[in-house]
Motif scaffolding. Structure first.
Motif, PDB file in Angstrom:
ATOM      1  N   SER A 180       0.836  -1.208   0.000  1.00 12.99           N
ATOM      2  CA  SER A 180       0.000   0.000   0.000  1.00 12.99           C
ATOM      3  C   SER A 180       0.865   1.251   0.000  1.00 12.99           C
ATOM      4  CB  SER A 180      -0.919   0.007   1.219  1.00 12.99           C
ATOM      5  OG  SER A 180      -1.760  -1.114   1.203  1.00 12.99           O
ATOM      6  N   CYS A 181       1.905   1.241   0.819  1.00  9.60           N
ATOM      7  CA  CYS A 181       2.821   2.388   0.840  1.00  9.60           C
ATOM      8  C   CYS A 181       3.502   2.567  -0.503  1.00  9.60           C
ATOM      9  CB  CYS A 181       3.860   2.217   1.939  1.00  9.60           C
ATOM     10  SG  CYS A 181       3.192   2.380   3.597  1.00  9.60           S
ATOM     11  N   MET A 182       3.917   1.452  -1.115  1.00  8.64           N
ATOM     12  CA  MET A 182       4.576   1.545  -2.420  1.00  8.64           C
ATOM     13  C   MET A 182       3.613   2.080  -3.480  1.00  8.64           C
ATOM     14  SD  MET A 182       7.637   0.774  -1.820  1.00  8.64           S
ATOM     15  CE  MET A 182       8.442   0.426  -3.341  1.00  8.64           C
ATOM     16  N   MET A 183       2.329   1.773  -3.344  1.00  7.70           N
ATOM     17  CA  MET A 183       1.347   2.298  -4.294  1.00  7.70           C
ATOM     18  C   MET A 183       1.114   3.784  -4.067  1.00  7.70           C
ATOM     19  SD  MET A 183      -1.372  -0.870  -4.349  1.00  7.70           S
ATOM     20  CE  MET A 183      -2.732   0.205  -4.651  1.00  7.70           C
ATOM     21  N   LEU A 184       1.199   4.233  -2.814  1.00  5.05           N
ATOM     22  CA  LEU A 184       0.966   5.638  -2.500  1.00  5.05           C
ATOM     23  C   LEU A 184       2.191   6.515  -2.731  1.00  5.05           C
ATOM     24  CD1 LEU A 184      -1.123   5.330   0.774  1.00  5.05           C
ATOM     25  CD2 LEU A 184      -1.945   6.000  -1.481  1.00  5.05           C
ATOM     26  N   LEU A 185       3.365   5.918  -2.772  1.00  3.87           N
ATOM     27  CA  LEU A 185       4.598   6.701  -2.897  1.00  3.87           C
ATOM     28  C   LEU A 185       4.677   7.561  -4.157  1.00  3.87           C
ATOM     29  CD1 LEU A 185       7.446   4.521  -1.390  1.00  3.87           C
ATOM     30  CD2 LEU A 185       6.530   6.666  -0.543  1.00  3.87           C
ATOM     31  N   PRO A 186       4.276   7.078  -5.330  1.00  2.00           N
ATOM     32  CA  PRO A 186       4.354   7.975  -6.490  1.00  2.00           C
ATOM     33  C   PRO A 186       3.515   9.236  -6.314  1.00  2.00           C
ATOM     34  CG  PRO A 186       4.130   5.712  -7.233  1.00  2.00           C
ATOM     35  CD  PRO A 186       3.957   5.707  -5.745  1.00  2.00           C
ATOM     36  N   SER A 187       2.303   9.115  -5.733  1.00  2.00           N
ATOM     37  CA  SER A 187       1.491  10.320  -5.502  1.00  2.00           C
ATOM     38  C   SER A 187       2.129  11.199  -4.438  1.00  2.00           C
ATOM     39  CB  SER A 187       0.095   9.976  -5.034  1.00  2.00           C
ATOM     40  OG  SER A 187      -0.301   8.722  -5.385  1.00  2.00           O
ATOM     41  N   ALA A 188       2.626  10.589  -3.370  1.00  3.07           N
ATOM     42  CA  ALA A 188       3.270  11.369  -2.315  1.00  3.07           C
ATOM     43  C   ALA A 188       4.529  12.035  -2.854  1.00  3.07           C
ATOM     44  CB  ALA A 188       3.607  10.472  -1.134  1.00  3.07           C
ATOM     45  N   GLN A 189       5.228  11.368  -3.747  1.00  5.18           N
ATOM     46  CA  GLN A 189       6.427  11.947  -4.335  1.00  5.18           C
ATOM     47  C   GLN A 189       6.077  13.183  -5.164  1.00  5.18           C
ATOM     48  OE1 GLN A 189       8.472   9.337  -7.025  1.00  5.18           O
ATOM     49  NE2 GLN A 189      10.235  10.702  -7.227  1.00  5.18           N
ATOM     50  N   LYS A 190       5.018  13.109  -5.914  1.00  4.65           N
ATOM     51  CA  LYS A 190       4.586  14.269  -6.706  1.00  4.65           C
ATOM     52  C   LYS A 190       4.185  15.431  -5.798  1.00  4.65           C
ATOM     53  CE  LYS A 190       4.877  12.951 -10.947  1.00  4.65           C
ATOM     54  NZ  LYS A 190       5.785  13.564 -11.864  1.00  4.65           N
ATOM     55  N   ILE A 191       3.441  15.122  -4.738  1.00  5.83           N
ATOM     56  CA  ILE A 191       3.021  16.175  -3.804  1.00  5.83           C
ATOM     57  C   ILE A 191       4.241  16.784  -3.127  1.00  5.83           C
ATOM     58  CG2 ILE A 191       1.767  16.604  -1.649  1.00  5.83           C
ATOM     59  CD1 ILE A 191      -0.235  14.435  -2.590  1.00  5.83           C
ATOM     60  N   TRP A 192       5.175  15.953  -2.663  1.00 11.18           N
ATOM     61  CA  TRP A 192       6.385  16.450  -2.000  1.00 11.18           C
ATOM     62  C   TRP A 192       7.218  17.298  -2.954  1.00 11.18           C
ATOM     63  CZ3 TRP A 192       7.946  17.050   2.743  1.00 11.18           C
ATOM     64  CH2 TRP A 192       9.280  17.329   2.988  1.00 11.18           C
ATOM     65  N   GLN A 193       7.341  16.864  -4.199  1.00  8.90           N
ATOM     66  CA  GLN A 193       8.106  17.627  -5.182  1.00  8.90           C
ATOM     67  C   GLN A 193       7.446  18.978  -5.456  1.00  8.90           C
ATOM     68  OE1 GLN A 193       8.658  15.530  -8.837  1.00  8.90           O
ATOM     69  NE2 GLN A 193      10.097  17.028  -9.653  1.00  8.90           N
ATOM     70  N   SER A 194       6.128  18.993  -5.513  1.00  9.07           N
ATOM     71  CA  SER A 194       5.416  20.265  -5.725  1.00  9.07           C
ATOM     72  C   SER A 194       5.619  21.204  -4.549  1.00  9.07           C
ATOM     73  CB  SER A 194       3.920  20.012  -5.919  1.00  9.07           C
ATOM     74  OG  SER A 194       3.700  19.227  -7.055  1.00  9.07           O
ATOM     75  N   LEU A 195       5.503  20.689  -3.307  1.00  6.72           N
ATOM     76  CA  LEU A 195       5.713  21.522  -2.121  1.00  6.72           C
ATOM     77  C   LEU A 195       7.142  22.049  -2.071  1.00  6.72           C
ATOM     78  CD1 LEU A 195       3.736  19.499   0.574  1.00  6.72           C
ATOM     79  CD2 LEU A 195       3.103  21.705  -0.439  1.00  6.72           C
ATOM     80  N   THR A 196       8.088  21.220  -2.431  1.00 11.00           N
ATOM     81  CA  THR A 196       9.483  21.649  -2.454  1.00 11.00           C
ATOM     82  C   THR A 196       9.691  22.743  -3.491  1.00 11.00           C
ATOM     83  OG1 THR A 196      10.161  19.417  -1.822  1.00 11.00           O
ATOM     84  CG2 THR A 196      11.858  20.835  -2.728  1.00 11.00           C
ATOM     85  N   ASP A 197       9.112  22.542  -4.681  1.00 11.71           N
ATOM     86  CA  ASP A 197       9.246  23.557  -5.740  1.00 11.71           C
ATOM     87  C   ASP A 197       8.562  24.868  -5.365  1.00 11.71           C
ATOM     88  OD1 ASP A 197      10.715  21.820  -7.280  1.00 11.71           O
ATOM     89  OD2 ASP A 197       9.013  21.183  -8.533  1.00 11.71           O
ATOM     90  N   ILE A 198       7.466  24.792  -4.602  1.00 10.98           N
ATOM     91  CA  ILE A 198       6.723  26.011  -4.238  1.00 10.98           C
ATOM     92  C   ILE A 198       7.400  26.767  -3.108  1.00 10.98           C
ATOM     93  CG2 ILE A 198       4.550  26.845  -3.250  1.00 10.98           C
ATOM     94  CD1 ILE A 198       3.139  24.587  -4.769  1.00 10.98           C
ATOM     95  N   PHE A 199       7.824  26.074  -2.047  1.00  9.94           N
ATOM     96  CA  PHE A 199       8.302  26.751  -0.842  1.00  9.94           C
ATOM     97  C   PHE A 199       9.817  26.711  -0.663  1.00  9.94           C
ATOM     98  CE2 PHE A 199       3.929  25.484   0.295  1.00  9.94           C
ATOM     99  CZ  PHE A 199       3.391  26.742   0.514  1.00  9.94           C
ATOM    100  N   VAL A 200      10.414  25.578  -0.785  1.00 16.05           N
ATOM    101  CA  VAL A 200      11.821  25.413  -0.429  1.00 16.05           C
ATOM    102  C   VAL A 200      12.737  25.994  -1.511  1.00 16.05           C
ATOM    103  CG1 VAL A 200      13.609  23.729   0.147  1.00 16.05           C
ATOM    104  CG2 VAL A 200      11.283  23.404   0.979  1.00 16.05           C
ATOM    105  N   THR A 201      12.489  25.712  -2.764  1.00 18.34           N
ATOM    106  CA  THR A 201      13.367  26.181  -3.841  1.00 18.34           C
ATOM    107  C   THR A 201      13.467  27.708  -3.895  1.00 18.34           C
ATOM    108  OG1 THR A 201      12.858  24.184  -5.096  1.00 18.34           O
ATOM    109  CG2 THR A 201      13.825  26.006  -6.318  1.00 18.34           C
TER     110      THR A 201
END
Length: 162
Positions: free
Chosen positions: A121-142
């Motif tokens: 289940s975690c492995m199935m959710l990881l691609p979506s979580a990865q996209k969300i994390w990448q978006s948050l990083t691009d919006i705030f951290v970068t």
């Protein structure tokens, strides 16, 4: 019932190839007289337990006990090892097999029915979580680190020696 008066003639016809004149025993060609014991450790998980008397007790060339003492201690070692192994396995093998079977059965059940579904289940959710994390990083951290980079890039450090 009469007495048999007829004689039977018997003869053996053998080819020279079939007649073996060597002194080898015939049984050695047909195989072993005693069947070999089945290998109870085919994966050699207990190779470290193959202990003989010479592995435990060794007398260097410079110091030897009497031959009778050496033979007696060797025989005693092997006999006591054999006897206690048989005694302990007689007492403990069935209960330990029950306990280990229970433990490995529970572990297998937990692994198959709990751990692996959670991991999948975690492995199935990881691609979506990865996209969300990448978006948050691009919006705030970068942007934040780009700003820090621009601010600190204008700082110049000079070292003066007195």
């Amino acid at each position: 019932m009469g007495v048999e008066k007829e004689k039977l003639e018997t003869s053996i016809i053998m080819d020279e190839d079939e007649f073996n004149r060597s002194i080898e025993p015939i049984l050695s060609k047909k195989g072993e007289v005693y069947p070999t014991a089945p290998d109870r450790d085919p994966n050699e998980i207990n190779r470290h337990l193959k202990v003989s008397f010479e592995d435990v007790i060794g007398e260097p060339v410079s110091t030897h006990s009497f031959d009778k003492v050496w033979i007696g201690s060797h025989a005693t070692f092997e006999l006591v090892k054999f006897f206690f192994y048989r005694l302990l396995t007689t007492l403990l093998a069935v209960p330990m097999a029950f306990i280990l079977g229970l433990i490995f059965g529970v572990l297998s059940c937990v692994h198959i029915w709990l751990v692996m579904p959670v991991i999948q289940s975690c492995m199935m959710l990881l691609p979506s979580a990865q996209k969300i994390w990448q978006s948050l990083t691009d919006i705030f951290v970068t942007p934040l680190f780009h700003s820090f980079g621009k601010c600190f890039s204008s700082i110049q450090v000079q070292i003066l020696e007195n």
